[in-house]
Write an enzyme that holds these catalytic residues in place. Structure first.
Site: not given
Length: 271
Positions: A149, A154
Site C-alpha cells: 500500500e 494522510e
C-alpha cells in the site's frame, strides 16, 4: 597523449556514460501525461472513477458509511467534493452515525511506476481523516498488506498543518510493517488552501513531495513472497476518501463541525 592515456580516457568516458544511462533508467523523468481528471463540468467521469459504497466504512474502526449520494460525492465548481455528514445514513439495512465519500480508479486507471500528483484542499477537525493513497490492482503477493500500500497523503484533522506519507508491506496482516515520514507546513494549515501532493515511484525508489518540496525518499522495503523491489513492482490504482474516526485519528469531539469537505482540484499521472 600516450596510448595508455587514451585508453584511460575511453574507459572513464564509457563508465560515465553507463552511470548516466543507469541513473536515467532507474529514475525516469516522468514528463509524459498519461492520465488526468481536471473535474471540469458537473458530473463525475465514471470511465475514470468508481464510487465505493460500503456500509462498514473502510476498516480501522472508522465510523462512517460510504455512499454514492451526491450529498457525499459530487463534482462542483471545478473540484471533486468528498463530503462527510453526521446524518445517520443507511445502506443495505445498516445505519451509521456518519456518511462520507470514497472513490477509486481500479481497472479504470492502473499504473506501474510514474508520478501521481493530486492537488487538494483538506478539512480539519478532531476525528477527520482525509487520504490520497494507492492499492495493488491484483494482490499478486497475498492479502493486505503483503501486496503493498502506498499512502501518498494522510492527515489527522486535529493536526491540519502536518501530512504523512507511508508504505505498508511485508507479510499479511497482522504481521505487516510500515515505514514513513511526515511534512509540516512552515505556516498555516492544509485546510487554508489547495496544496499539491505527489509521489515519484520508480523501480526500487519512491519519493514524496508537497508543493514540489521533496520530504521523503524510501529505497528499502520487503515482501514475504518475493525479492526486492516486490511488492512495489506491480500495477496500483488510486483511492481518494474522507474518513471519520478510527484508530489513526481517534474520536470526533464536539468542536468538530459537519459537514466536512475534501476538495480535489485535479489528479494527474505522468510516466
Amino acid at each position: 597523449m600516450s596510448r595508455f592515456s587514451v585508453v584511460l580516457t575511453l574507459i572513464a568516458s564509457f563508465c560515465f556514460a553507463n552511470a548516466i544511462w543507469a541513473q536515467a533508467s532507474a529514475e525516469p523523468p516522468f514528463d509524459s501525461l498519461v492520465w488526468q481528471d481536471e473535474f471540469n463540468g458537473d458530473l463525475l467521469d465514471y470511465s475514470k472513477w468508481e464510487i465505493e459504497v460500503n456500509a462498514f466504512g473502510g476498516g480501522n474502526h472508522e465510523l462512517q458509511i460510504y455512499t454514492d449520494r451526491s450529498k457525499n460525492v459530487r463534482v462542483e465548481n471545478g473540484s471533486l467534493i468528498l463530503e462527510a455528514h453526521r446524518d445517520h445514513a443507511g445502506v443495505s439495512g445498516t445505519e451509521r452515525e456518519y456518511s462520507s465519500g470514497r472513490v477509486r480508479t481500479k481497472r479504470r486507471g492502473d499504473w506501474k511506476y510514474g508520478r501521481v500528483e493530486v492537488r487538494a484542499k483538506l478539512p480539519r477537525g478532531a476525528g477527520i481523516w482525509p487520504a490520497i493513497w494507492m492499492l495493488p490492482t491484483e494482490e499478486t503477493y497475498g492479502g493486505w498488506a503483503a501486496s503493498g500500500e502506498i499512502d501518498i497523503m494522510e492527515m489527522r484533522g486535529q493536526q491540519p498543518e502536518t501530512v504523512l506519507g507511508t508504505l505498508h508491506y511485508g507479510p499479511a496482516w497482522p504481521n505487516n510493517v510500515h515505514t514513513g515520514d511526515s511534512y509540516t507546513l512552515p505556516q498555516g494549515s492544509f485546510a487554508d488552501d489547495y496544496h499539491t501532493f505527489a509521489v515519484d515511484w520508480s523501480k526500487g525508489k519512491i519519493e514524496w513531495r508537497v508543493d514540489g518540496h521533496l520530504y521523503q525518499t524510501q529505497t528499502k522495503w520487503n515482501s514475504s513472497a518475493a525479492g526486492f523491489p516486490a511488492p512495489f513492482d506491480q500495477s496500483f490504482h488510486l483511492l481518494l476518501n474522507l474518513a471519520v474516526g478510527g484508530g489513526f485519528v481517534g474520536p470526533v469531539n464536539q468542536e468538530t463541525k459537519f459537514p466536512q469537505q475534501m476538495l480535489v482540484d485535479y489528479v494527474r499521472v505522468y510516466q
